[in-house]
Design a protein around this motif. Structure first.
Motif, PDB file in Angstrom:
ATOM      1  N   ASN A 282       0.817  -1.216   0.000  1.00 25.95           N
ATOM      2  CA  ASN A 282       0.000   0.000   0.000  1.00 25.95           C
ATOM      3  C   ASN A 282       0.848   1.261   0.000  1.00 25.95           C
ATOM      4  O   ASN A 282       0.633   2.187  -0.778  1.00 25.95           O
ATOM      5  CB  ASN A 282      -0.888   0.026   1.260  1.00 25.95           C
ATOM      6  N   MET A 283       1.797   1.312   0.908  1.00 25.99           N
ATOM      7  CA  MET A 283       2.612   2.511   1.056  1.00 25.99           C
ATOM      8  C   MET A 283       3.440   2.769  -0.195  1.00 25.99           C
ATOM      9  O   MET A 283       3.573   3.912  -0.640  1.00 25.99           O
ATOM     10  CB  MET A 283       3.517   2.388   2.280  1.00 25.99           C
ATOM     11  N   ALA A 284       4.008   1.704  -0.758  1.00 24.24           N
ATOM     12  CA  ALA A 284       4.815   1.874  -1.968  1.00 24.24           C
ATOM     13  C   ALA A 284       3.952   2.367  -3.123  1.00 24.24           C
ATOM     14  O   ALA A 284       4.319   3.304  -3.851  1.00 24.24           O
ATOM     15  CB  ALA A 284       5.486   0.547  -2.329  1.00 24.24           C
ATOM     16  N   THR A 285       2.777   1.756  -3.288  1.00 27.09           N
ATOM     17  CA  THR A 285       1.876   2.158  -4.378  1.00 27.09           C
ATOM     18  C   THR A 285       1.371   3.579  -4.173  1.00 27.09           C
ATOM     19  O   THR A 285       1.327   4.380  -5.122  1.00 27.09           O
ATOM     20  CB  THR A 285       0.681   1.190  -4.464  1.00 27.09           C
ATOM     21  N   ALA A 286       0.985   3.908  -2.956  1.00 29.79           N
ATOM     22  CA  ALA A 286       0.487   5.257  -2.661  1.00 29.79           C
ATOM     23  C   ALA A 286       1.580   6.290  -2.910  1.00 29.79           C
ATOM     24  O   ALA A 286       1.321   7.378  -3.445  1.00 29.79           O
ATOM     25  CB  ALA A 286       0.000   5.336  -1.213  1.00 29.79           C
TER      26      ALA A 286
END
Length: 531
Positions: A282-286
């Motif tokens: 999630n954090m990487a994609t966001a």
């Protein structure tokens, strides 16, 4: 010789010792059945009598807002003041789990998990829609400023950050710190009732504690359903935008079923293999999506907006926090009160989840990370998405400029239309919403199961499966019962669940301060903490 301090917070209670085990499960003899019955009856009643359910929810929402708007605002202000104070107080040196404890997760994984749990779906849903709503006067404006004016633009960004900055994270910090301290430092069960030991002593293991935990479960599951409902609406709108798949009630409910199934798989993989992995994804994609929006859009405008958002937020945080004598009563009742109730109802879930992954951090490190860092990240996120959307409106380009905020769940995708690679970016946005959805459902079931199992963290997987299904069922029931006004039904249930738990949080804050003060005296006496 100084005063000899005895540890008043010792208990012989063992997590789950009074649980019964029908069907091989590990159920708390009060909390699980009572909470389950309330949830199941709500789902059945809403699906069988959708019109009556909607009228009841709407009536409850506006009655609560009219009578308790001041209570929500003042309570949230108190949580901010206490959280900031904890950073500078001497108790900030206390380490969760004991002075020799070490963190179980890397700093990046820890932050990714707490941030994904705390804000995920909401940031995707509201990052464009909220600033646009305030700027255009879609539903009133902060301080009744003239819509579409320069002042409205600045205040739209500052007021948006007000709802997503220090106040929600202070609420999470109080709950999370309370749970972590009493569980890791005093060896109490990881459940809401443990935070009340300084106030109730051994009575927390009896019926007063049962009531506290039932309220926590009900607040948590309805707070989760609020976010899951938003996620289903936005994912459906995005899929319809890309593939003309429709975005009605049936599509939204199908998305809830699909995501709930994925959440079940994550449940079976556990914390490290499921939630941790998904949170990091999630954090990487966001992060990638945010940088794309900033650098593919009006970069200099976004960078300027970061400053405008921050400065306007700081300049207006006090007047925005004042519940008395406001001329913009309709705005703060419709927006701020909803947000505070949502964050409060969401706080048992986020708080317990953050507590579970925060062992080994000092109080000062913990509160700083939970309170300050997410607020800074949120400032950049809201400025990137909201600033880009407002620039498009001011330049007269795109659907938002032509038609305004016609559909809240579609606003982010309408902003994407004016960026390169629109289809790819929109698809990534949908995936991000869905992964946030899965993470929230999985980690939420973990938290609820811990409460209903009397604080145990290793209860059978079947119980978490039950709560995953119930979370999806409530979100589906709200969308079905709300019909075209599903957003109103979702908001109503968040406000209704948030009111009683606000009282719980205020008492929890008192218990936390008592507990930390007492612990510092003990550590000083033992020579384990420098004065």
């Amino acid at each position: 010789m100084g005063e000899v301090v005895k540890d008043e917070y010792q208990t012989d209670y063992v997590a789950g010792q009074d649980n019964i085990n029908p069907f091989g499960l590990d159920l708390h003899n009060w909390v699980f059945p009572v909470a389950a019955i309330i949830v199941v009856l709500f789902v059945i009643g809403t699906l069988m009598f959708p019109v009556a359910a909607k009228e009841t929810l709407d009536g409850a929402k506006w009655d609560i807002i009219a009578s308790f708007d001041w209570f929500f605002l003042l309570s949230a202000n108190l949580f901010v003041v206490v959280s900031l104070a904890l950073i500078f107080m001497p108790v900030g040196k206390i380490r969760l789990g004991g002075q020799d404890a070490t963190p179980e997760f890397s700093t990046m994984s820890w932050f990714a998990m707490l941030f994904a749990a705390g804000m995920g779906i909401g940031l995707m849903f509201w990052a464009v829609a909220e600033p646009v709503a305030y700027y255009t006067g879609w539903y009133e404006t902060p301080f009744n400023v003239a819509a579409n004016s320069p002042e409205a633009r600045d205040l739209a960004m500052g007021a948006t950050l007000y709802h997503w900055g220090l106040h929600p994270w202070a609420i999470y910090a109080i709950v999370a710190l309370s749970l972590a301290f009493f569980a890791f430092n005093k060896n109490m069960p990881l459940t809401i009732r443990s935070a009340f030991f300084p106030l109730l002593k051994d009575k927390v293991w009896g019926w007063p504690g049962h009531i506290i935990d039932v309220l926590a479960v009900v607040a948590t599951i309805f707070g989760l359903a609020t976010s899951l409902g938003f996620g289903a609406q936005q994912a459906a709108s995005g899929l319809d935008y890309l593939f003309q798949a429709g975005s009605g009630t049936n599509v939204q409910m199908a998305i809830i079923v699909g995501v709930t199934a994925l959440a079940l798989i994550s449940v079976l993989r556990g914390l490290d293999g499921g939630v941790k992995v998904l949170s990091n994804i999630n954090m990487a994609t966001a992060g990638i999506l945010l940088f794309f929006v900033i650098f593919a859009g009006p970069t200099m405008t976004v960078l300027e907006t970061i400053w405008v958002t921050s400065s306007t937020y700081v300049a207006n945080i006090v007047p925005l926090s004042n519940p008395f004598g406001r001329e913009d009563e309709a705005w703060f009742q419709g927006w701020t009160v909803f947000y505070w109730a949502w964050w409060i109802s969401w706080s048992p879930f986020v708080g317990m989840f953050i507590a579970r992954v925060s062992k080994g951090r000092t109080v000062r490190e913990f509160v700083t990370a939970v309170l300050i860092i997410p607020t800074l990240i949120t400032t950049v996120w809201m400025s990137g998405f909201g600033g880009t959307a407002l620039e498009q409106i001011q330049q007269g380009v795109g659907v938002l400029a032509d038609k305004g905020l016609t559909e809240v769940s579609l606003a982010t995708f309408q902003m994407f239309e004016q960026l390169p690679w629109t289809g790819i970016v929109s698809f990534v946005g949908i995936i991000l919403v869905l992964v946030f959805f899965v993470t929230s459902s999985d980690s939420g079931s973990l938290v609820i199961d811990s409460i209903t199992a009397g604080g145990k963290t290793d209860a059978p997987t079947a119980q978490r499966v039950f709560w995953v299904v119930m979370e999806g069922a409530i979100a589906a029931a709200l969308i079905f019962g709300g019909g075209e006004d599903a957003l109103g039904a979702i908001q109503a249930v968040a406000i209704s669940a948030g009111l009683p738990f606000t009282v719980i949080l205020l008492l929890m804050t008192w218990g936390l301060l008592k507990g930390l003060t007492h612990e510092r005296k003990l550590l000083l006496q033992r020579g384990e903490l420098a004065s």
